[in-house]
Design a protein around this motif. Sequence first.
Motif, PDB file in Angstrom:
ATOM      1  N   ASP A   1     -20.509  -6.570   0.860  1.00 30.11           N
ATOM      2  CA  ASP A   1     -20.739  -5.186   1.290  1.00 30.11           C
ATOM      3  C   ASP A   1     -22.234  -4.859   1.288  1.00 30.11           C
ATOM      4  O   ASP A   1     -22.739  -4.206   2.200  1.00 30.11           O
TER       5      ASP A   1
ATOM      6  N   SER B   1     -18.953  -5.133  -3.161  1.00 28.33           N
ATOM      7  CA  SER B   1     -19.152  -6.570  -3.365  1.00 28.33           C
ATOM      8  C   SER B   1     -20.517  -6.975  -2.827  1.00 28.33           C
ATOM      9  O   SER B   1     -21.195  -6.192  -2.141  1.00 28.33           O
ATOM     10  N   ASP B   2     -20.906  -8.205  -3.096  1.00 31.43           N
ATOM     11  CA  ASP B   2     -22.152  -8.722  -2.533  1.00 31.43           C
ATOM     12  C   ASP B   2     -22.082  -8.712  -1.002  1.00 31.43           C
ATOM     13  O   ASP B   2     -23.081  -8.428  -0.338  1.00 31.43           O
TER      14      ASP B   2
END
Length: 79
Positions: free
Chosen positions: A19, A16-17
């Motif tokens: 992460d 994800s963003d």
Amino acid sequence: MSNLPDQPDPHQLRVSDADREQAAEVLRTAAGDGRITIDELDERLEAAYGAKTYGDLAAVTADLPLAGPKPPAVPGAAV
């Protein structure tokens, strides 16, 4: 023989963003500590923001003391 579907490799799961941002923070901290150069930081940040999987992020943070994002646990899968 089981009819259960194969478990996905956790390192191949999409990130994800959040992460990517977590990995970027690890990289910035490493640069601030003098563990990587500014040039290396730039290269690794580019790779981190372009990462698609946890394996991609692991490649840019694996040699740093602070761990980057970890793939979620998949029941029955070897990590």
